[in-house]
Structures are given as C-alpha cells and as structure tokens.
Design a protein around this motif. Sequence first.
Motif, short mmCIF file in Angstrom:
data_model
loop_
_atom_site.label_atom_id
_atom_site.label_comp_id
_atom_site.label_asym_id
_atom_site.label_seq_id
_atom_site.Cartn_x
_atom_site.Cartn_y
_atom_site.Cartn_z
N GLU A 40 0.97 -1.30 0.21
CA GLU A 40 0.02 -0.03 -0.05
C GLU A 40 0.89 1.24 0.04
OE1 GLU A 40 -4.03 -1.55 2.10
OE2 GLU A 40 -2.45 -0.89 3.53
N LYS A 46 -4.65 2.85 -0.19
CA LYS A 46 -5.13 1.77 0.56
C LYS A 46 -5.90 0.76 -0.34
CE LYS A 46 -4.38 2.28 5.26
NZ LYS A 46 -3.68 1.35 5.69
N LYS A 49 -9.46 -2.52 3.32
CA LYS A 49 -10.18 -1.90 4.72
C LYS A 49 -10.27 -2.80 5.85
CE LYS A 49 -13.56 -0.39 2.36
NZ LYS A 49 -14.76 0.17 1.82
N ARG A 50 -9.96 -2.73 6.98
CA ARG A 50 -9.71 -3.51 8.09
C ARG A 50 -10.85 -3.30 8.81
NH1 ARG A 50 -5.22 -2.06 6.07
NH2 ARG A 50 -3.65 -3.46 5.49
N ASP A 51 -11.68 -4.19 9.36
CA ASP A 51 -12.69 -3.54 10.35
C ASP A 51 -13.01 -4.99 11.43
OD1 ASP A 51 -14.99 -2.97 11.74
OD2 ASP A 51 -15.79 -2.18 10.27
N LEU A 56 -12.55 -7.85 6.66
CA LEU A 56 -11.99 -7.11 5.62
C LEU A 56 -12.78 -6.99 4.46
CD1 LEU A 56 -9.95 -8.80 3.33
CD2 LEU A 56 -8.87 -9.39 5.19
N SER A 57 -12.43 -5.78 3.82
CA SER A 57 -12.91 -5.45 2.59
C SER A 57 -12.09 -4.76 1.73
CB SER A 57 -14.40 -4.88 2.47
OG SER A 57 -14.21 -3.63 3.11
N THR A 59 -11.01 -1.71 -0.86
CA THR A 59 -11.45 -0.43 -1.38
C THR A 59 -12.02 -0.29 -2.80
OG1 THR A 59 -9.17 0.31 -1.88
CG2 THR A 59 -9.89 0.78 0.45
#
Length: 152
Positions: A40, A46, A49-51, A56-57, A59
Amino acid sequence: MNKSQIELIVRISETGSFTKAGEELHMTQPAVSRAVANIETELGTKLIKRDKKNGLSFTDIGERILITFRKILSELQKVDELIAAEQGLEIGKVHIGAYRTACTRFIPKIIRTMESQYPGVEIKLSEGSVDQVKEWLRSKSIDVGIIIPPDK
C-alpha cells in the motif's frame, strides 16, 4: 511490485483473511500485515479496509487493482504454460465456478475426464449462487462459470 506481492493480495481476496492467506503462502499473519502495508505504501493508496466487526474488504481502487492483478497472474501462468508446451507438457490451472446442482451432478464427471486427459492441469472448483458465479466471472476470480441460462 513482484509476483509474490501480487499473489498475496489475490490470495487475501480469495480467503477473506490475512491469516488464511498467510497459511496458504507459508507466511505468518504479522508478515502478511507488513507485506500489505509495504504494498500500500509503494502504491500510495489503501487497497484493503480492515474492520474488527465486519472483517476485511477491498477499497474501490483495491477492487479495480485486484482485477488487474488477476490478469497479471493469468498472463504469467500463460508464460509457464507456453514453456511447458514447448517441452511437450500440458500444465496450467482452471478455476471453475458453478451453482450447487452443477457441482453435485455433472461437474465431477467433467473434472475426472479432464484430470485423466490432462494430469498436469490443476482444477479448482468453487460453488456459489448463480449471482455469485456471475460476479466471479466479472471480477475474473474464475476462468469458467457454469450458470443457469436466462429465460430470455
């Protein structure tokens, strides 16, 4: 950017997990995290996306880059196949996506036939809904999709 980095990003998308991708590529989860951070940084954007709550998903740009990464890996595979063909070998990978009935009824026979005729070709089968198979085809996650034809 090298082939290993591209493979890592694609594997993360396929497994939905840094840990699982790392296991498949014989890397620890911290090594995967560092590699993704480096990728990255190198790209200046990015990708993932980490949640903790939702996992994760990718962008929007990550999704588009993922399609290109899959194309790159496919082209590199073609180079390997050309070299093998020059040496008289049939090698490669075919990733098939199909709906449940196809996976249980006629795909196993097709795979057995392919494996007996082309032992150097690796076949991967993913089962999903018709909509999932269509999405996999769109995102180039699979090479071949078996779906129910539309009524029209």
